[in-house]
Design an enzyme around this catalytic site. Structure first.
Site, mmCIF file in Angstrom:
data_model
loop_
_atom_site.group_PDB
_atom_site.id
_atom_site.type_symbol
_atom_site.label_atom_id
_atom_site.label_comp_id
_atom_site.label_asym_id
_atom_site.label_seq_id
_atom_site.Cartn_x
_atom_site.Cartn_y
_atom_site.Cartn_z
ATOM 1 N N SER A 107 0.910 -1.056 -0.217
ATOM 2 C CA SER A 107 -0.156 0.096 0.019
ATOM 3 C C SER A 107 0.876 1.308 -0.066
ATOM 4 O O SER A 107 1.891 1.371 0.755
ATOM 5 C CB SER A 107 -0.774 -0.001 1.217
ATOM 6 O OG SER A 107 -1.512 1.301 1.231
ATOM 7 N N TYR A 137 -1.979 5.799 -4.482
ATOM 8 C CA TYR A 137 -3.007 6.689 -4.182
ATOM 9 C C TYR A 137 -2.358 7.886 -4.769
ATOM 10 O O TYR A 137 -1.126 8.423 -4.266
ATOM 11 C CB TYR A 137 -3.428 6.977 -2.781
ATOM 12 C CG TYR A 137 -4.206 5.796 -2.369
ATOM 13 C CD1 TYR A 137 -5.677 5.520 -3.242
ATOM 14 C CD2 TYR A 137 -4.141 5.263 -1.193
ATOM 15 C CE1 TYR A 137 -6.640 4.728 -2.537
ATOM 16 C CE2 TYR A 137 -5.078 4.318 -0.635
ATOM 17 C CZ TYR A 137 -6.304 4.004 -1.575
ATOM 18 O OH TYR A 137 -7.253 3.327 -0.912
ATOM 19 N N THR A 163 -5.303 2.687 -7.495
ATOM 20 C CA THR A 163 -6.510 2.280 -6.945
ATOM 21 C C THR A 163 -7.541 3.390 -7.562
ATOM 22 O O THR A 163 -7.195 4.658 -7.053
ATOM 23 C CB THR A 163 -6.630 2.145 -5.290
ATOM 24 O OG1 THR A 163 -5.623 1.218 -4.945
ATOM 25 C CG2 THR A 163 -7.960 2.039 -4.716
ATOM 26 N N LYS A 237 -7.132 -0.957 -9.913
ATOM 27 C CA LYS A 237 -7.682 -1.635 -8.898
ATOM 28 C C LYS A 237 -9.086 -1.063 -8.610
ATOM 29 O O LYS A 237 -9.004 0.120 -8.043
ATOM 30 C CB LYS A 237 -6.719 -1.899 -7.534
ATOM 31 C CG LYS A 237 -7.490 -2.324 -6.528
ATOM 32 C CD LYS A 237 -6.452 -2.853 -5.378
ATOM 33 C CE LYS A 237 -7.114 -3.274 -4.197
ATOM 34 N NZ LYS A 237 -7.775 -2.449 -3.356
ATOM 35 N N HIS A 261 -13.146 -2.708 -2.939
ATOM 36 C CA HIS A 261 -12.261 -2.347 -1.759
ATOM 37 C C HIS A 261 -12.653 -3.095 -0.206
ATOM 38 O O HIS A 261 -12.782 -2.632 0.563
ATOM 39 C CB HIS A 261 -12.633 -0.873 -1.570
ATOM 40 C CG HIS A 261 -11.044 -0.206 -0.985
ATOM 41 N ND1 HIS A 261 -10.458 0.832 -1.997
ATOM 42 C CD2 HIS A 261 -10.453 -0.110 0.140
ATOM 43 C CE1 HIS A 261 -9.373 1.173 -1.489
ATOM 44 N NE2 HIS A 261 -9.622 0.666 -0.134
ATOM 45 N N GLY A 324 -7.171 -9.731 1.349
ATOM 46 C CA GLY A 324 -6.944 -8.482 2.081
ATOM 47 C C GLY A 324 -6.859 -8.789 3.646
ATOM 48 O O GLY A 324 -5.798 -9.078 4.211
HETATM 49 C C1 LIG Z 1 -7.496 -2.382 6.559
HETATM 50 C C2 LIG Z 1 -7.461 -2.312 5.184
HETATM 51 C C3 LIG Z 1 -6.864 -1.627 4.680
HETATM 52 C C4 LIG Z 1 -6.844 -1.436 3.183
HETATM 53 N N1 LIG Z 1 -5.861 -0.383 2.675
HETATM 54 C C5 LIG Z 1 -5.771 -0.393 1.286
HETATM 55 C C6 LIG Z 1 -5.033 0.611 0.496
HETATM 56 O O1 LIG Z 1 -4.171 1.057 1.046
HETATM 57 N N2 LIG Z 1 -5.009 0.481 -0.731
HETATM 58 C C7 LIG Z 1 -6.067 -0.185 -1.525
HETATM 59 O O2 LIG Z 1 -5.972 -0.156 -2.671
HETATM 60 N N3 LIG Z 1 -6.972 -0.989 -0.681
HETATM 61 C C8 LIG Z 1 -6.764 -1.097 0.487
HETATM 62 N N4 LIG Z 1 -7.758 -2.085 0.841
HETATM 63 C C9 LIG Z 1 -8.538 -2.823 0.248
HETATM 64 C C10 LIG Z 1 -7.691 -4.290 -0.064
HETATM 65 O O3 LIG Z 1 -6.522 -4.238 -0.868
HETATM 66 C C11 LIG Z 1 -8.765 -5.336 -0.976
HETATM 67 O O4 LIG Z 1 -9.324 -4.592 -1.865
HETATM 68 C C12 LIG Z 1 -9.965 -5.646 0.222
HETATM 69 O O5 LIG Z 1 -9.299 -5.963 1.540
HETATM 70 C C13 LIG Z 1 -10.151 -7.203 -0.305
HETATM 71 O O6 LIG Z 1 -11.369 -7.858 0.239
HETATM 72 P P1 LIG Z 1 -10.967 -8.899 1.575
HETATM 73 O O7 LIG Z 1 -10.557 -7.959 2.713
HETATM 74 O O8 LIG Z 1 -12.267 -9.475 1.711
HETATM 75 O O9 LIG Z 1 -10.048 -9.824 1.238
HETATM 76 C C14 LIG Z 1 -7.421 -2.319 2.293
HETATM 77 C C15 LIG Z 1 -8.409 -3.055 3.138
HETATM 78 C C16 LIG Z 1 -8.480 -3.290 4.479
HETATM 79 C C17 LIG Z 1 -9.241 -4.437 4.989
HETATM 80 C C1 LIG Z 2 -6.270 6.574 4.464
HETATM 81 C C2 LIG Z 2 -6.112 5.132 4.355
HETATM 82 C C3 LIG Z 2 -6.894 4.509 3.166
HETATM 83 C C4 LIG Z 2 -6.455 3.145 3.223
HETATM 84 C C5 LIG Z 2 -7.502 2.279 2.410
HETATM 85 O O1 LIG Z 2 -7.424 2.285 1.488
HETATM 86 C C6 LIG Z 2 -8.681 1.662 3.598
HETATM 87 O O2 LIG Z 2 -8.653 1.927 4.735
HETATM 88 O O3 LIG Z 2 -9.358 1.028 2.827
#
Ligand SMILES: Cc1cc2nc3c(=O)[nH]c(=O)nc-3n(C[C@H](O)[C@H](O)[C@H](O)COP(=O)(O)O)c2cc1C
Ligand SMILES: CCCCC(=O)C(=O)O
Length: 376
Positions: A107, A137, A163, A237, A261, A324
């Site tokens: 990330s 981002y 993203t 994404k 997401h 994730g």
């Molecule tokens: C705590 C958390 C933080 C995340 N941070 C990002 C991020 O920084 N950038 C991003 O593109 N997606 C982020 N995501 C989305 C994940 O990349 C992903 O799309 C998602 O978690 C997939 O679903 P799952 O948790 O059911 O496997 C985040 C998801 C979670 C749960």
């Molecule tokens: C400001 C943090 C954003 C990270 C993210 O993508 C998420 O938490 O789903």
């Protein structure tokens, strides 16, 4: 470390160990968490068809992702602030990726710098074998993002994952109630303080990304800007409609990730598994209409918790799936070993499901493996 039977068992222990601030940030979805729930429950509406007497003595999960040979189609999604899960943070995840020959997306908002993550794999023979992609981002000050991309390329990241589903942050009610904030001992390690990147709490409290200096003005044209500043492959994404899948083909990106997401952005949008067929069909139709042009590879994420979920995603045309929260739960219960165990369990379950469906390689997984009830 303790041996677990399945991802749900790891999740239970992990969630009980975290404080409310971190547990709610990791687990929550946006608003009513309708999409978060659908991301799981819709796998139950697809059934598997066991074919028998097909010699499944040597099932293999190996495949390629963007031309790179990988041991499995299961890869690690980008998740911000992994220091909340374990003191090793992203270094633990990176070590697990290396030890299991898995692909990992880092990330933008990591607690470990992108250079330090690559240093966690010092014995890779050459940078081109790095199993890392960088999620981006885009900052309102494009120079800051350009700097990040140059650093990523130099460090050995193979692809840039833009993203596209978070021009503004989804409203996660638990985080709003907790006034979620990153603990002071952690930092957003890819930035320095002068670069004005705010924490998620500040984003939430402003209710818009303007506070975070993330650029909500991005459009398809910015893919040309990205190409002008980096030679890394480009992955989008957060594609959830056939219209946007076709645009991704027209803009000639290398791959797309069907993602909502993890249910954290637009609540009441469909689950990813229900929308995947529409996306793969759009990409196929573009390919038929333009047989000489390359088309993006299609991956997906959201709710993958079982090997059978992976079979269903591959049957509906995904080349790879990303996890994730399971990765985060693994990190909480056991650092890099915990993430390795999560990948191990999912891969064992995938091999088991493949054998019982009657296929020996991921290429053989197709529509013939499933029965789809109407999903929408
Ligand atoms: C705590 C958390 C933080 C995340 N941070 C990002 C991020 O920084 N950038 C991003 O593109 N997606 C982020 N995501 C989305 C994940 O990349 C992903 O799309 C998602 O978690 C997939 O679903 P799952 O948790 O059911 O496997 C985040 C998801 C979670 C749960
Ligand atoms: C400001 C943090 C954003 C990270 C993210 O993508 C998420 O938490 O789903």
């Amino acid at each position: 470390m303790r041996v677990y039977a399945c991802i749900d068992d790891i999740e239970k222990v992990a969630r009980s160990r975290l404080d409310a601030n971190a547990e709610n940030y990791y687990s929550s979805g946006a608003v009513d968490e309708t999409t978060l729930a659908l991301n799981r429950s819709d796998y139950g509406r697809i059934l598997l068809r066991p074919r028998v007497l097909r010699n499944v003595t040597s099932v293999t999960t190996s495949t390629t992702i963007l031309g790179r040979q990988v041991a499995s189609p299961i890869a690690i999604a980008p998740a911000a602030m992994q220091g909340l899960a374990h003191s090793d943070g992203e270094l633990g995840t990176a070590k697990a990726a290396k030890n299991t020959a898995s692909l990992m997306i880092l990330s933008t908002y990591s607690n470990t710098s992108l250079e330090d993550v690559i240093s966690a794999t010092p014995d890779l023979p050459q940078a081109s074998e790095s199993p890392f992609w960088l999620q981006l981002y885009v900052h309102q000050d494009r120079c800051i993002s350009e700097g990040l991309l140059k650093r990523a390329e130099k460090a050995g990241y193979q692809a840039l994952v833009l993203t596209v589903d978070a021009p503004v942050l989804g409203r996660r009610l638990k985080d709003l109630r907790n006034k979620f904030s990153m603990p002071p001992h952690l930092k957003l390690a890819n930035f320095d303080a002068s670069q004005g990147v705010m924490t998620a709490s500040e984003r939430n409290s402003t209710g818009a990304t303007s506070g975070a200096k993330a650029d909500a003005s991005l459009t398809w044209k910015d893919i040309d800007w990205l190409r002008s500043v980096t030679s890394m492959k480009i992955v989008l994404k957060g594609i959830m409609t056939h219209e946007d899948a076709l645009l991704a083909c027209q803009w000639k990106v290398d791959a797309i990730i069907v993602s909502n997401h993890g249910g954290r952005q637009l609540d009441t949008c469909p689950s990813t598994i229900s929308i995947l067929p529409e996306i793969t069909a759009a990409v196929k139709s573009y390919s038929h209409a333009h047989p000489t042009l390359p088309v993006p590879e299609v991956y997906m994420d959201g709710g993958i918790r079982r090997g059978t979920d992976v079979v269903k995603a591959l049957a509906l045309g995904a080349r790879a799936v990303f996890i994730g929260r399971p990765m985060l739960w693994g990190l909480v219960v056991g650092g890099h070993e915990g993430v390795e165990q999560v990948l191990q369990i999912l891969n064992d379950e995938l091999r088991n499901a493949m054998a019982l469906v009657g296929v020996q390689s991921v290429d053989e997984i197709g529509e013939g493996c499933i029965i789809r009830k109407s999903l929408l």
